[in-house]
Design a protein around this motif. Sequence first.
Motif, PDB file in Angstrom:
ATOM      1  N   SER A  50       0.816  -1.212   0.000  1.00  0.00           N
ATOM      2  CA  SER A  50       0.000   0.000   0.000  1.00  0.00           C
ATOM      3  C   SER A  50       0.854   1.268   0.000  1.00  0.00           C
ATOM      4  O   SER A  50       0.383   2.313  -0.445  1.00  0.00           O
ATOM      5  CB  SER A  50      -0.952   0.003   1.193  1.00  0.00           C
ATOM      6  OG  SER A  50      -0.224  -0.071   2.388  1.00  0.00           O
ATOM      7  N   LYS A  68      -7.266   5.361  -5.698  1.00  0.00           N
ATOM      8  CA  LYS A  68      -7.601   5.327  -4.270  1.00  0.00           C
ATOM      9  C   LYS A  68      -9.083   4.988  -4.080  1.00  0.00           C
ATOM     10  O   LYS A  68      -9.438   4.185  -3.217  1.00  0.00           O
ATOM     11  CB  LYS A  68      -7.272   6.677  -3.644  1.00  0.00           C
ATOM     12  CG  LYS A  68      -7.299   6.693  -2.160  1.00  0.00           C
ATOM     13  CD  LYS A  68      -6.779   8.020  -1.639  1.00  0.00           C
ATOM     14  CE  LYS A  68      -6.665   8.000  -0.138  1.00  0.00           C
ATOM     15  NZ  LYS A  68      -6.114   9.244   0.377  1.00  0.00           N
ATOM     16  N   THR A  69      -9.940   5.576  -4.899  1.00  0.00           N
ATOM     17  CA  THR A  69     -11.372   5.286  -4.832  1.00  0.00           C
ATOM     18  C   THR A  69     -11.645   3.843  -5.221  1.00  0.00           C
ATOM     19  O   THR A  69     -12.477   3.174  -4.601  1.00  0.00           O
ATOM     20  CB  THR A  69     -12.148   6.241  -5.764  1.00  0.00           C
ATOM     21  OG1 THR A  69     -11.840   7.586  -5.404  1.00  0.00           O
ATOM     22  CG2 THR A  69     -13.631   6.019  -5.672  1.00  0.00           C
ATOM     23  N   ARG A  71      -9.708   1.323  -4.767  1.00  0.00           N
ATOM     24  CA  ARG A  71      -9.319   0.473  -3.639  1.00  0.00           C
ATOM     25  C   ARG A  71     -10.359   0.521  -2.522  1.00  0.00           C
ATOM     26  O   ARG A  71     -10.593  -0.470  -1.840  1.00  0.00           O
ATOM     27  CB  ARG A  71      -7.944   0.873  -3.126  1.00  0.00           C
ATOM     28  CG  ARG A  71      -6.842   0.457  -4.101  1.00  0.00           C
ATOM     29  CD  ARG A  71      -5.483   0.928  -3.689  1.00  0.00           C
ATOM     30  NE  ARG A  71      -5.039   0.433  -2.395  1.00  0.00           N
ATOM     31  CZ  ARG A  71      -4.366  -0.689  -2.210  1.00  0.00           C
ATOM     32  NH1 ARG A  71      -4.063  -1.446  -3.229  1.00  0.00           N
ATOM     33  NH2 ARG A  71      -3.988  -1.047  -0.999  1.00  0.00           N
ATOM     34  N   LYS A  72     -11.007   1.664  -2.346  1.00  0.00           N
ATOM     35  CA  LYS A  72     -12.090   1.750  -1.356  1.00  0.00           C
ATOM     36  C   LYS A  72     -13.269   0.876  -1.774  1.00  0.00           C
ATOM     37  O   LYS A  72     -13.896   0.220  -0.937  1.00  0.00           O
ATOM     38  CB  LYS A  72     -12.553   3.197  -1.198  1.00  0.00           C
ATOM     39  CG  LYS A  72     -11.581   4.087  -0.478  1.00  0.00           C
ATOM     40  CD  LYS A  72     -12.127   5.501  -0.413  1.00  0.00           C
ATOM     41  CE  LYS A  72     -11.130   6.462   0.182  1.00  0.00           C
ATOM     42  NZ  LYS A  72     -11.626   7.854   0.161  1.00  0.00           N
ATOM     43  N   ASN A  75     -12.849  -2.710  -0.928  1.00  0.00           N
ATOM     44  CA  ASN A  75     -13.189  -3.043   0.456  1.00  0.00           C
ATOM     45  C   ASN A  75     -14.674  -3.368   0.600  1.00  0.00           C
ATOM     46  O   ASN A  75     -15.053  -4.245   1.377  1.00  0.00           O
ATOM     47  CB  ASN A  75     -12.803  -1.897   1.391  1.00  0.00           C
ATOM     48  CG  ASN A  75     -11.313  -1.729   1.500  1.00  0.00           C
ATOM     49  OD1 ASN A  75     -10.553  -2.662   1.259  1.00  0.00           O
ATOM     50  ND2 ASN A  75     -10.875  -0.533   1.848  1.00  0.00           N
ATOM     51  N   GLY A 121     -20.601  -0.395  -3.539  1.00  0.00           N
ATOM     52  CA  GLY A 121     -19.441   0.478  -3.392  1.00  0.00           C
ATOM     53  C   GLY A 121     -19.241   1.376  -4.594  1.00  0.00           C
ATOM     54  O   GLY A 121     -18.882   2.549  -4.468  1.00  0.00           O
ATOM     55  N   HIS A 125     -19.424   5.395  -4.043  1.00  0.00           N
ATOM     56  CA  HIS A 125     -18.274   6.251  -4.357  1.00  0.00           C
ATOM     57  C   HIS A 125     -18.350   6.858  -5.761  1.00  0.00           C
ATOM     58  O   HIS A 125     -17.394   7.499  -6.204  1.00  0.00           O
ATOM     59  CB  HIS A 125     -16.966   5.462  -4.224  1.00  0.00           C
ATOM     60  CG  HIS A 125     -16.602   5.165  -2.814  1.00  0.00           C
ATOM     61  ND1 HIS A 125     -16.203   6.128  -1.930  1.00  0.00           N
ATOM     62  CD2 HIS A 125     -16.580   3.999  -2.127  1.00  0.00           C
ATOM     63  CE1 HIS A 125     -15.944   5.584  -0.766  1.00  0.00           C
ATOM     64  NE2 HIS A 125     -16.172   4.283  -0.859  1.00  0.00           N
TER      65      HIS A 125
END
Length: 154
Positions: A50, A68-69, A71-72, A75, A121, A125
Amino acid sequence: MGETEKSKSESRKTSYWGEWKEFWAERFSFLDNYSRFLNPEKPLPRHWDSSDVEQFVASDPIYGPTLKTTRKVANFGAAGAVVGAVSTAGMAWKYSKSPHGAVLSFAFGAVVGTTFGLEIGSHFHQLYRLDPMASQVKFFEWLQNKAERESKQY
């Protein structure tokens, strides 16, 4: 069977499979677009974590936030997989007491939960407004360049 008959039958097999290979290679020629990712000329470093992603996010103002989004959103997919797998396996075990049924429903619940988690997700996002594939390609290229720079230093 004589030697000539054997060589003729082998050449027929080769030509037969060669024709099929050409046929399917023509149908799946779009896979050549991905050869630079599947068989890269410059190998990627074996271990990246990371912190490498954070360096890329800091260095690229366009594709960094998108990565980055993305990767969110991943999750959300992982959480959906856990919830889906445990809930469906629990229901299967509760009502059937069948170990193989619980295992199969665990796997199916993980797949369905991942799918729903990624969709939730993505909408949460607003990933549909971004281009996550382009950001991942840019990260891949950045990682290759970083590995090349590090190998030249040594």
